[in-house]
Design an enzyme around this catalytic site. Structure first.
Site, short mmCIF file in Angstrom:
data_model
loop_
_atom_site.label_atom_id
_atom_site.label_comp_id
_atom_site.label_asym_id
_atom_site.label_seq_id
_atom_site.Cartn_x
_atom_site.Cartn_y
_atom_site.Cartn_z
N PRO A 2 0.83 -1.21 0.00
CG PRO A 2 -0.70 -1.55 1.70
CD PRO A 2 0.59 -2.05 1.16
CD GLU A 3 3.23 2.69 -4.27
OE1 GLU A 3 3.34 3.82 -4.76
OE2 GLU A 3 3.50 1.66 -4.89
CE LYS A 59 5.32 4.05 0.57
NZ LYS A 59 6.36 3.10 0.12
NE ARG A 131 5.34 -12.14 2.09
CZ ARG A 131 6.04 -11.55 1.13
NH1 ARG A 131 5.45 -11.07 0.07
NH2 ARG A 131 7.36 -11.44 1.21
NE ARG A 281 10.30 -2.73 -4.47
CZ ARG A 281 9.32 -2.06 -3.86
NH1 ARG A 281 9.59 -1.05 -3.08
NH2 ARG A 281 8.06 -2.43 -4.04
#
Ligand SMILES: [Zn+2]
Length: 294
Positions: A2-3, A59, A131, A281
């Site tokens: 999530p950003e 975030k 996770r 990334r």
């Protein structure tokens, strides 16, 4: 992960749904989600306390409590909050067994519940996190402010002007994408939106930030605002795990141009989208439309 748009979506939902409610009780299926203090101490401090406000910084989600403390929540990779009626049932493995909202039960991403807050308005607030990287910390205002001071400006704050962005980009001789994702420089942008912003601005992700032209900087600035705003309107991107407080997917994924579109045609020139690695990334861009400035 999530950003800004995803965390903003959750913040807006929670602000309207839990502000003014009292936390009646807490039950954790995985107490390890609470960091820094023993779980039992956490429960004692939050039970019977009212939620005064919910806000976002970078975030992070910040849930302000009436006892002078704050729940500082980071959703990390796969964390998300869901709201359900308090007659909803969750199994000991953290799966929804019974809920009016069928999204909660039908979508596998919602089936990793780690903690449940029972609220006095007849609802429960449950957090799913496949996770197990998400966390909840209990911090006072002073600790909170100290923690949040490490972040760069918010993209929608008055502090974040085009001049400010220019000074941030010109201060370093590194790949522009790395700076956009550096939370200490600008708050809230991660991998998805950095790729989309740079494609829309026609700037190569590896271009050296200090070498960018004024035109490049202006395009990046405009697209940071434009793309983040659109993504908030679409309630985020759910190309992987993100779900909102109804357990639903965001719709910005349908509008993305390059992120996770390797080998598909660039919407501008029709050539294939390429994937490279920047700062560890996966990075997606068009080698025709985005020329590298070295
Ligand atoms: Zn192209």
């Amino acid at each position: 992960m999530p950003e800004l748009p995803e965390v903003e979506t959750v913040k807006n939902d929670l602000k309207s749904k839990i502000t003014g409610t009292k936390i009646v009780s807490v039950s954790a299926l995985w107490p390890g989600i609470v960091k820094d203090i023993p779980y039992e101490v956490f429960v004692k401090q939050v039970q019977g306390v009212e939620v005064e406000d919910v806000r976002r910084r970078a975030k992070n989600l910040i849930i302000k409590l009436s006892n002078g403390m704050n729940l500082l929540v980071h959703l990390k990779m796969t964390g998300h909050f869901m709201i359900a009626e308090d007659s909803a049932e969750v199994s000991s493995e953290g799966k929804w067994i019974k809920a009016k909202n069928k999204n909660l039960i039908d979508d596998r991403q919602n089936q990793f519940i780690r903690i449940i807050f029972h609220l006095d308005n007849g609802t429960i607030l449950a957090m799913s996190d496949m996770r197990k990287f998400a966390y909840i910390k209990l911090v006072d205002d002073k600790e909170l402010e100290k923690f949040l001071a490490s972040y760069g400006p918010e993209p929608f704050s008055s502090e974040f002007t085009e001049r400010k962005l220019a000074s941030i980009l010109k201060s370093k001789n590194i790949a522009v994408k790395k700076i956009l994702m550096d939370q200490s420089q600008i708050a809230g942008i991660g991998n998805i939106y950095a790729d989309e912003i740079l494609w829309a601005a026609r700037v190569h992700p590896l271009s050296v930030s200090s070498k960018l032209s004024d035109k490049d900087i202006e395009a990046i600035y405009q697209n940071i605002k434009k793309i983040l705003k659109l993504a908030i309107e679409k309630r985020g991107t759910s190309t992987s795990d993100f779900r909102d407080t109804e357990g639903k997917k965001g719709k910005f994924g349908d509008l993305r141009n390059v992120y996770r579109k390797t080998d598909l045609p660039c919407p501008e020139c029709g050539g294939p989208v390429k994937k490279i690695t920047v700062g560890g990334r996966g990075t997606h861009f068009c080698p025709v439309c985005q020329k590298e400035v070295k």
